[in-house]
Design a protein around this motif. Structure first.
Motif, PDB file in Angstrom:
ATOM      1  N   ALA A 141       9.287  12.012  11.544  1.00  0.00           N
ATOM      2  CA  ALA A 141       8.217  11.915  12.326  1.00  0.00           C
ATOM      3  C   ALA A 141       6.939  11.417  11.397  1.00  0.00           C
ATOM      4  N   THR A 142       6.770  11.832  10.214  1.00  0.00           N
ATOM      5  CA  THR A 142       5.991  11.582   9.155  1.00  0.00           C
ATOM      6  C   THR A 142       5.900   9.981   9.245  1.00  0.00           C
ATOM      7  N   VAL A 143       7.151   9.293   8.964  1.00  0.00           N
ATOM      8  CA  VAL A 143       6.902   7.587   8.773  1.00  0.00           C
ATOM      9  C   VAL A 143       6.487   7.186   9.970  1.00  0.00           C
ATOM     10  N   ASP A 144       7.030   7.567  11.203  1.00  0.00           N
ATOM     11  CA  ASP A 144       6.485   7.107  12.619  1.00  0.00           C
ATOM     12  C   ASP A 144       5.104   7.341  12.912  1.00  0.00           C
ATOM     13  N   ALA A 145       4.493   8.419  12.673  1.00  0.00           N
ATOM     14  CA  ALA A 145       3.261   8.659  12.546  1.00  0.00           C
ATOM     15  C   ALA A 145       2.378   8.003  11.749  1.00  0.00           C
ATOM     16  N   VAL A 146       2.771   7.561  10.464  1.00  0.00           N
ATOM     17  CA  VAL A 146       1.962   6.551   9.672  1.00  0.00           C
ATOM     18  C   VAL A 146       2.297   5.094  10.065  1.00  0.00           C
ATOM     19  N   ARG A 147       3.400   4.876  10.503  1.00  0.00           N
ATOM     20  CA  ARG A 147       3.588   3.335  11.184  1.00  0.00           C
ATOM     21  C   ARG A 147       2.837   3.333  12.322  1.00  0.00           C
ATOM     22  N   ALA A 148       2.727   4.326  13.491  1.00  0.00           N
ATOM     23  CA  ALA A 148       1.782   3.979  14.678  1.00  0.00           C
ATOM     24  C   ALA A 148       0.363   3.773  14.064  1.00  0.00           C
ATOM     25  N   ARG A 149      -0.026   4.568  13.382  1.00  0.00           N
ATOM     26  CA  ARG A 149      -1.355   4.505  12.866  1.00  0.00           C
ATOM     27  C   ARG A 149      -1.650   3.095  12.103  1.00  0.00           C
ATOM     28  N   VAL A 150      -0.693   2.617  11.180  1.00  0.00           N
ATOM     29  CA  VAL A 150      -1.107   1.410  10.645  1.00  0.00           C
ATOM     30  C   VAL A 150      -0.925   0.153  11.505  1.00  0.00           C
ATOM     31  N   HIS A 151      -0.203   0.263  12.434  1.00  0.00           N
ATOM     32  CA  HIS A 151       0.059  -0.630  13.430  1.00  0.00           C
ATOM     33  C   HIS A 151      -1.073  -0.698  14.630  1.00  0.00           C
ATOM     34  N   GLU A 152      -1.995   0.355  14.409  1.00  0.00           N
ATOM     35  CA  GLU A 152      -3.388  -0.002  15.344  1.00  0.00           C
ATOM     36  C   GLU A 152      -4.075  -0.905  14.609  1.00  0.00           C
ATOM     37  N   ARG A 153      -3.930  -0.853  13.502  1.00  0.00           N
ATOM     38  CA  ARG A 153      -4.825  -2.063  12.788  1.00  0.00           C
ATOM     39  C   ARG A 153      -4.233  -3.385  12.613  1.00  0.00           C
ATOM     40  N   ASN A 154      -2.775  -3.196  12.208  1.00  0.00           N
ATOM     41  CA  ASN A 154      -2.076  -4.487  11.924  1.00  0.00           C
ATOM     42  C   ASN A 154      -0.821  -4.261  12.253  1.00  0.00           C
ATOM     43  N   ASP A 180       0.927  -1.126  -0.092  1.00  0.00           N
ATOM     44  CA  ASP A 180       0.121   0.052   0.042  1.00  0.00           C
ATOM     45  C   ASP A 180       0.835   1.230  -0.046  1.00  0.00           C
ATOM     46  N   VAL A 181       0.748   2.093  -0.999  1.00  0.00           N
ATOM     47  CA  VAL A 181       1.465   3.319  -0.972  1.00  0.00           C
ATOM     48  C   VAL A 181       0.771   4.518  -0.506  1.00  0.00           C
ATOM     49  N   VAL A 182       1.386   5.037   0.311  1.00  0.00           N
ATOM     50  CA  VAL A 182       0.545   6.345   1.114  1.00  0.00           C
ATOM     51  C   VAL A 182       1.427   7.580   0.509  1.00  0.00           C
ATOM     52  N   ASP A 183       0.822   8.704   0.374  1.00  0.00           N
ATOM     53  CA  ASP A 183       1.462   9.995   0.027  1.00  0.00           C
ATOM     54  C   ASP A 183       1.814  10.585   1.480  1.00  0.00           C
ATOM     55  N   ALA A 184       2.975  10.887   1.813  1.00  0.00           N
ATOM     56  CA  ALA A 184       3.458  11.538   2.861  1.00  0.00           C
ATOM     57  C   ALA A 184       2.972  13.028   2.865  1.00  0.00           C
ATOM     58  N   THR A 185       2.824  13.776   1.693  1.00  0.00           N
ATOM     59  CA  THR A 185       2.427  14.884   1.834  1.00  0.00           C
ATOM     60  C   THR A 185       1.037  15.197   2.143  1.00  0.00           C
ATOM     61  N   MET A 186       0.249  14.074   1.938  1.00  0.00           N
ATOM     62  CA  MET A 186      -1.352  14.214   2.144  1.00  0.00           C
ATOM     63  C   MET A 186      -1.737  13.780   3.375  1.00  0.00           C
ATOM     64  N   THR A 239       0.837  -6.080   3.689  1.00  0.00           N
ATOM     65  CA  THR A 239       2.151  -6.374   4.297  1.00  0.00           C
ATOM     66  C   THR A 239       3.272  -5.498   4.157  1.00  0.00           C
ATOM     67  N   LEU A 240       3.159  -4.520   3.349  1.00  0.00           N
ATOM     68  CA  LEU A 240       4.267  -3.416   3.287  1.00  0.00           C
ATOM     69  C   LEU A 240       3.644  -2.111   2.968  1.00  0.00           C
ATOM     70  N   VAL A 241       3.902  -0.871   3.699  1.00  0.00           N
ATOM     71  CA  VAL A 241       3.256   0.184   3.384  1.00  0.00           C
ATOM     72  C   VAL A 241       4.464   1.198   2.983  1.00  0.00           C
ATOM     73  N   LEU A 242       4.549   1.818   2.000  1.00  0.00           N
ATOM     74  CA  LEU A 242       5.404   2.750   1.450  1.00  0.00           C
ATOM     75  C   LEU A 242       4.827   4.180   1.872  1.00  0.00           C
ATOM     76  N   VAL A 243       5.758   4.709   2.554  1.00  0.00           N
ATOM     77  CA  VAL A 243       5.230   6.210   2.861  1.00  0.00           C
ATOM     78  C   VAL A 243       6.098   7.039   1.841  1.00  0.00           C
ATOM     79  N   ASN A 244       5.482   7.298   0.763  1.00  0.00           N
ATOM     80  CA  ASN A 244       6.019   8.000  -0.554  1.00  0.00           C
ATOM     81  C   ASN A 244       6.117   9.327  -0.532  1.00  0.00           C
TER      82      ASN A 244
END
Length: 385
Positions: A170-183, A128-134, A153-158
């Motif tokens: 901080a952006t990558v850490d925030a996405v990681r924390a959010r994703v890990h709430e679910r998985n 899953d590709v995530v837009d870091a700017t959005m 299985t893999l999230v790219l904070v692009n």
């Protein structure tokens, strides 16, 4: 009596993410890899939105499934037909990538791939590709993260290059924390221009092995030569890197910024299947995938199994070919046994020493550990039959 050996199943990688996040950038980046042979299936509402020239250089034509989101179709035979067509041994593909519509539901798609596989192909991961700017403008932290991350299985904070340097971690850490709430098992990494090491997700060049070398009797035709477009692809790969990162010193052998880690473990004699499955069914942090062949005792016989795992997805099949014997020079003198099992763990920032120790113990057991413990292997084989 066992039947004929199956050809290795081809991994199918689902590429998901909302419009504009960078799915197409990642797909084109993977296609530019000079050693990769990739089949591509595009499911979108619009026009074919990838570099068609590069796709044609890898396989004959990209396959496009249009007219709606594939996971919402009442008849999914079109997707299955496309996947089966790409398992043709003449294509010698390393992987098949399904670029899904931004509206597609990854969990539904993943289940469809698994149901359709029948050892012809298997789920090789959901990216899953995530837009870091959005991200911070669109996330609703008051609710649970999207269900899509349950299958990912893999999230790219692009697009991290478009985020201020001081805010990138901080952006990558925030996405990681959010994703890990679910998985909590999803690997989350940051990328610029969707550039990452392809070996993290598939094996470039694996499909180049000619099927005749499996020992099958297919006549004396000459081996198919290298695709003539390979050198052009090498040049395109380098030129794209220059365009994207502005580095005039990038050359054709340059690798992406993200480099995968790997560790290879071998074993002699039948392994402990339970110990192997304990590892692959609950991969350590940072380990994204495991691949290899394992010799196991099954009743009074010894059988080799292909074992692959990507995130929580585990695939086991009867080995299409035996593990190659790779004795060292000292082995010829009886100092070291031949290799009967080999597993490779691949990921990012994982404890390689711990992984090596665990798998070494699983693949090298004493006689007391060589009893028939193959039921979990056989269970996974039945799941894909």
């Amino acid at each position: 009596m066992s039947g004929p050996k199956r050809r290795p199943a081809i991994p199918v990688i689902l590429l998901t993410g909302y419009l504009g996040a960078g799915k197409t950038s990642l797909l084109n980046h993977l296609l530019r890899h000079p050693d990769a042979r990739i089949g591509v299936i595009v499911n979108d509402f619009g026009d074919l939105n990838i570099d068609a020239g590069l796709v044609v250089g890898q396989v004959d034509e990209p396959l496009s499934i249009s007219g709606g989101c594939v996971c919402c179709l009442t008849d999914d035979s079109e997707l299955e037909d496309a996947l089966v067509a790409m398992t043709n041994p003449k294509l010698r593909l390393d992987a098949i990538i399904v670029e899904a519509s931004g509206f597609a539901e990854p969990l539904t798609l993943a289940r469809m791939i698994t149901r359709m596989g029948h050892h012809r192909f298997h789920l090789g991961g959901v990216i899953d590709v995530v837009d870091a700017t959005m991200y911070f403008d669109t996330v609703d932290t008051s609710n649970l993260p999207p269900l899509r991350f349950a299958a990912t299985t893999l999230v790219l904070v692009n697009k991290l290059d478009q985020v201020p340097v001081a805010d990138r971690d901080a952006t990558v850490d925030a996405v990681r924390a959010r994703v890990h709430e679910r998985n909590p098992r999803v690997l989350v990494i940051g990328t610029h221009h969707a550039r990452l090491d392809p070996t993290l997700i598939f094996d470039p060049g694996e499909g180049e092995r000619d099927p005749r070398r499996d020992g099958s009797d297919v006549g004396e035709d000459p081996i198919q030569p290298e695709l003539p477009i390979r050198e052009l692809l090498r040049q395109a790969y380098a030129e794209a890197a220059v365009d994207e990162i502005g580095d005039d010193e990038v050359d054709a052998e340059s690798m992406p910024h993200r480099h995968a880690q790997s560790v290879t473990i071998t074993g002699s004699g039948p392994a402990d299947p339970d110990a192997v499955m304990d590892f692959v069914e609950d991969l350590p942090p940072g380990v994204y995938r495991v691949k290899g062949s394992v010799l196991a005792a099954v009743g009074s016989r010894r059988r080799s199994f292909d074992v692959q795992a990507v995130g929580p997805n585990v695939y086991v099949a009867e080995a299409a070919r035996p593990v190659p014997k790779t004795p060292s020079s000292s082995a010829e003198n009886g100092d070291r046994p031949d290799v009967d099992s080999v597993l490779v763990a691949i990921g990012e920032d994982f404890d390689t020493e711990s992984a090596e120790a665990t798998l070494t113990a699983a693949l090298n057991v004493d006689d007391a550990g060589r009893a028939d413990r193959s039921e979990r292997f056989l269970h996974h084989i039945r799941l894909h039959t």
